[in-house]
Write a protein that holds these residues in place. Structure first.
Motif, short mmCIF file in Angstrom:
data_model
loop_
_atom_site.label_atom_id
_atom_site.label_comp_id
_atom_site.label_asym_id
_atom_site.label_seq_id
_atom_site.Cartn_x
_atom_site.Cartn_y
_atom_site.Cartn_z
N ILE A 31 0.85 -1.19 0.00
CA ILE A 31 0.00 0.00 0.00
C ILE A 31 0.89 1.24 0.00
O ILE A 31 1.84 1.31 0.77
CB ILE A 31 -0.89 0.03 1.27
CG1 ILE A 31 -1.69 -1.26 1.40
CG2 ILE A 31 -1.78 1.26 1.31
CD1 ILE A 31 -2.84 -1.38 0.47
N ALA A 47 -12.04 1.31 8.47
CA ALA A 47 -12.20 0.14 7.60
C ALA A 47 -11.06 -0.86 7.76
O ALA A 47 -11.16 -1.99 7.30
CB ALA A 47 -12.28 0.58 6.14
N CYS A 48 -9.99 -0.44 8.39
CA CYS A 48 -8.81 -1.32 8.47
C CYS A 48 -9.03 -2.40 9.53
O CYS A 48 -9.21 -2.09 10.71
CB CYS A 48 -7.58 -0.49 8.82
SG CYS A 48 -6.11 -1.49 8.99
N PRO A 49 -9.03 -3.67 9.14
CA PRO A 49 -9.35 -4.72 10.11
C PRO A 49 -8.23 -5.01 11.10
O PRO A 49 -8.46 -5.61 12.14
CB PRO A 49 -9.62 -5.94 9.23
CG PRO A 49 -8.89 -5.69 7.98
CD PRO A 49 -8.84 -4.21 7.79
N THR A 50 -7.01 -4.59 10.81
CA THR A 50 -5.90 -5.00 11.65
C THR A 50 -5.32 -3.87 12.48
O THR A 50 -4.44 -4.10 13.29
CB THR A 50 -4.74 -5.54 10.79
OG1 THR A 50 -4.31 -4.48 9.94
CG2 THR A 50 -5.18 -6.70 9.94
N ALA A 52 -3.50 -1.52 11.22
CA ALA A 52 -2.21 -1.14 10.65
C ALA A 52 -2.19 0.35 10.33
O ALA A 52 -1.16 1.01 10.39
CB ALA A 52 -1.94 -1.95 9.38
N LEU A 53 -3.35 0.86 9.97
CA LEU A 53 -3.48 2.27 9.63
C LEU A 53 -4.04 2.98 10.85
O LEU A 53 -5.07 2.57 11.38
CB LEU A 53 -4.45 2.40 8.44
CG LEU A 53 -4.53 3.72 7.72
CD1 LEU A 53 -3.23 4.02 7.02
CD2 LEU A 53 -5.66 3.68 6.70
N LEU A 62 1.14 4.29 8.95
CA LEU A 62 0.87 2.96 8.40
C LEU A 62 2.03 2.06 8.80
O LEU A 62 3.19 2.39 8.57
CB LEU A 62 0.73 3.04 6.87
CG LEU A 62 0.58 1.72 6.13
CD1 LEU A 62 -0.63 0.94 6.61
CD2 LEU A 62 0.45 1.95 4.64
N CYS A 67 -0.04 -4.74 8.24
CA CYS A 67 -0.92 -4.63 7.07
C CYS A 67 -1.02 -5.98 6.37
O CYS A 67 -0.02 -6.61 6.10
CB CYS A 67 -0.36 -3.58 6.12
SG CYS A 67 -1.29 -3.46 4.61
N ILE A 68 -2.25 -6.41 6.12
CA ILE A 68 -2.42 -7.68 5.40
C ILE A 68 -2.81 -7.44 3.96
O ILE A 68 -3.24 -8.34 3.25
CB ILE A 68 -3.46 -8.58 6.10
CG1 ILE A 68 -4.78 -7.83 6.28
CG2 ILE A 68 -2.95 -9.09 7.43
CD1 ILE A 68 -5.91 -8.70 6.77
N GLN A 69 -2.70 -6.21 3.52
CA GLN A 69 -2.93 -5.85 2.12
C GLN A 69 -4.29 -6.26 1.61
O GLN A 69 -4.44 -6.72 0.48
CB GLN A 69 -1.81 -6.46 1.25
CG GLN A 69 -0.48 -5.97 1.69
CD GLN A 69 0.67 -6.82 1.21
OE1 GLN A 69 0.46 -7.84 0.58
NE2 GLN A 69 1.86 -6.41 1.51
N CYS A 70 -5.28 -6.10 2.47
CA CYS A 70 -6.62 -6.51 2.06
C CYS A 70 -7.24 -5.49 1.11
O CYS A 70 -8.14 -5.82 0.35
CB CYS A 70 -7.51 -6.66 3.29
SG CYS A 70 -7.73 -5.13 4.19
N GLY A 71 -6.76 -4.26 1.16
CA GLY A 71 -7.27 -3.26 0.23
C GLY A 71 -8.55 -2.56 0.68
O GLY A 71 -9.09 -1.75 -0.04
N ASN A 72 -9.01 -2.85 1.87
CA ASN A 72 -10.23 -2.20 2.38
C ASN A 72 -10.09 -0.69 2.43
O ASN A 72 -10.99 0.04 2.05
CB ASN A 72 -10.55 -2.70 3.79
CG ASN A 72 -11.39 -3.94 3.78
OD1 ASN A 72 -11.59 -4.52 2.72
ND2 ASN A 72 -11.88 -4.34 4.93
N CYS A 73 -8.93 -0.22 2.92
CA CYS A 73 -8.74 1.22 3.09
C CYS A 73 -8.72 1.90 1.72
O CYS A 73 -9.24 3.00 1.57
CB CYS A 73 -7.44 1.49 3.84
SG CYS A 73 -6.00 0.70 3.11
#
Ligand code: SF4
Lengths: 108, 527
Positions: A31, A47-50, A52-53, A62, A67-73
């Motif tokens: 990201i 929106a970030c589930p972990t 990380a942000l 960040l 970050c699991i790079q889910c792309g939600n953010c």
């Protein structure tokens, strides 16, 4: 025995040399975070589930380690402040290199 | 439908006035009984009604009704219905009658609630810790709601829980938990006489990360990401099981296209697992050609996954109420072409393997399991089907789009390594056929629906057939729509106990081969 040799011969060498081809287009990689005015940071962070942000006073931080790079953010972001690349080479030498941050209201 | 009603009625009648309360929901009947009636009623369901154990859940419900609750979930495949027995256990008398002596499948479940919730099974033949390695210095039970995390827990008597051999001829061989290959941690202790294994003790749960505890208090969306990471190679199966549990609780049906695409991803997952596993088994007797051909085909499948979804192991493809990633027309062609190539490629490997005298000789009669053993220990998946236990929840309890697809369930009788590899080989071809059917009938439409708020403290179940067997997830949410208790019973949890039964009688060098033929995961067993 012969079928084995035939298979080995047919397949040939499959190991590859670096540099490899770039990751496929859909690959969700690193990201990128840039400063942009009027970004809905609160929503991105929610929106970030972990976690990380996150926001620290006036800084958006960040941490790549979480970050699991889910792309939600990225999906929820209303500007181009957050983008997802297909970069998959993310090793660093020290943990502190995994933190990045930008100022909340600053224009790049 | 009628036979289902009749059967439920018959069971309820049999319980008579021992039944405190009965509740019907979706595909499940919850029967609340007193704990002293438990053994009799469970045995009745188990032996006379042909129910099999699906999962058992311990739950700290002191905030809701001042007591602990235990849920014994049985499934009657015949009528596709779950019968759940619920008992309450009081805090000042945290005991319940054990069933493990009559039904060995309960052994692990009862030890687990003892470790994590502090509920003691009275009459358990061997109530040693399962998850904790040693006895606790002071009683701390992580799954209780009043547990405060303090970091490390302290244990004593670390190594005393193994079988002790008194004969002079028995050699004890400890293996692990750190192994020579890059595999997960597990400690195995053989008692061997000469070359032959007499007894095997396996100690697992080195990778217990407390995922069930961690999930408590998470929103459903956040939980999805953690559940995808329970294990690495069953991501879609776990994610779909979770999504189904949520959808059942919220009473929604997902769009047909989403159901088909889910099925597609699940079969792609089975495919790369089985292809890789067939290759891996070859490593068990040093057959390098088979090993590397399997690894090569698996790699190609992983790359296909990456191209289709952006993730080699298919993470982030399942959403609550549908799927996150659609399939385009050109991608359908890409899959079809790849499968055509794989079909002949894998057939070559299967031919090489099954016509190779030495390979077949090593696999035949090795690690044999009888039908009685797998049934009593409630083994699932490939291990069960290779020994003649005809269960496959894709057929028995259809979910996603499986009820609209044609496929055969592969069953073998011998129960040895060869039978297990044969089941896998045939299932690979089955999966290819299934994917072709899915791509042909793929309906148009939406790929996701909204999930409304779930009624608090309602329980629901989700299940899938992963490459290793059935995974079963049990869900309860609280008033804020957050997870109150989540229980994951993976295929590996059901199958590890049978590995210890399959090994005795074989020679020590065959252990890696037998272990590989089950191809069980440690992390989704340990959670
Ligand atoms: S990609 Fe996902 S985990 Fe990473 S910062 Fe964005 S929302 Fe958080």
């Amino acid at each position: 025995m012969f079928d084995m040799l035939r298979k080995i011969w047919q397949v040939g060498t499959v190991t590859e040399k670096q540099p490899f081809e770039p990751a496929p287009k859909k690959y969700r990689g690193k990201i990128e975070l840039t400063a942009q005015k009027n970004t809905n940071w609160e929503e991105c962070i929610a929106a970030c589930p972990t976690g990380a942000l996150c926001m620290n006073v006036n800084k958006i931080r960040l941490f790549y380690g979480n970050c699991i790079q889910c792309g939600n953010c990225v999906k929820i972001c209303n500007t181009d402040a957050l983008t997802q690349t297909t970069d998959c080479y993310q090793a660093v030498n020290a943990k502190k290199d995994l933190f990045i941050s930008v100022d909340k209201d600053e224009e790049k | 439908m009628d036979s289902k009603r009749r059967m439920i009625k018959k069971i309820v009648q049999q319980l008579g006035n021992r039944l405190i309360d009965a509740k019907e929901q979706a595909n499940e009947t919850v029967l609340h009984i007193d704990k002293k009636d438990l053994p009799e009623i469970c045995q009745y369901l188990y032996q006379e009604q042909g129910a099999r154990l699906f999962t058992m859940v311990g739950n700290d419900e002191r905030q809701i009704n001042t007591m602990f609750a235990l849920y014994y979930v049985f499934v009657v495949d015949e009528i596709r219905h779950f019968m759940t027995i619920k008992i309450f256990v009081e805090e000042n008398d945290p005991t319940f009658p054990s069933l493990a002596a009559h039904m060995p499948a309960f052994n692990w479940y009862e030890r687990e609630v003892n470790d994590l919730l502090g509920l003691r099974a009275i009459g358990h033949p061997n109530r040693i810790p399962l998850i904790f390695h040693g006895d606790q210095m002071e009683a701390v039970y992580p799954l209780r709601k009043d547990y405060i995390e303090t970091g490390m827990l302290h244990f004593e008597n670390e190594a005393l829980h193994f079988v002790e051999y008194t004969g002079a001829d028995v050699t004890e061989i400890p293996v692990g938990p750190i192994h020579a290959g890059i595999i997960e941690p597990g400690h195995f202790r053989f008692g061997a006489v000469g070359d032959t294994v007499l007894h095997l003790d396996a100690r697992l749960f080195y990778t217990h990360r407390g995922i069930e505890k961690e999930l408590e208090g998470k929103t459903l969306e956040q939980a999805m990401f953690l559940i995808e990471r329970i294990c690495c190679v069953c991501n879609v199966s776990h994610a779909v099981a979770f999504a189904q549990a949520v959808e059942t609780a919220a009473n929604v049906t997902i769009p047909r296209r989403a159901a088909y695409i889910r099925t597609l991803y699940m079969e792609l997952e089975r495919l790369y697992n089985h292809v890789g596993d067939v290759g891996n088994i070859c490593a068990g007797y040093g057959f390098a050609v088979g090993n590397s051909q399997g690894a090569r085909m698996r790699e190609l499948l992983l790359r296909l996954n990456e191209e289709l979804t952006g993730h080699r192991y298919l993470r982030g493809v399942i959403a609550l109420g549908g799927v996150r990633q659609d399939i385009r027309k050109d991608e359908i062609d890409r899959i079809t072409n790849h499968l055509n190539e794989l079909d002949t490629d894998f057939q070559d490997l299967a031919d090489i393997l099954l016509n190779h005298e030495i390979a077949v000789d090593r696999m035949e009669t090795t690690g044999r399991l009888s039908l009685k053993q797998v049934t009593e220990l409630e083994a699932v998946g490939v291990a069960a089907r290779a020994s003649g236990r005809d269960i496959d929840c894709r057929r028995d309890l259809p979910y996603a789009a499986y009820d609209q697809l044609n496929f055969a369930v592969i069953v073998q009788e011998e129960g040895d390594v060869l039978a297990r590899i044969k089941v896998r080989i045939l299932e690979v071809f089955n999966s290819i056929l299934l994917i072709r059917q899915i791509l042909q009938d793929l309906p148009e439409g939406d790929i996701v629906t909204d999930i409304p708020k779930i009624q608090p403290y309602k329980t629901s179940l989700g299940w899938t057939e992963s490459a290793r067997g059935e995974n079963c997830h049990w869900l309860m949410v609280d008033q804020d729509n957050k997870i109150y208790r989540y229980r994951i019973r993976s295929a590996a949890y059901s199958n590890w106990p049978v590995v210890a039964v399959a090994v005795p009688g074989n020679i020590v060098p065959d252990f890696p081969l037998i272990n590989k033929s089950f191809e069980l995961c440690y992390s989704c067993c340990d959670r």
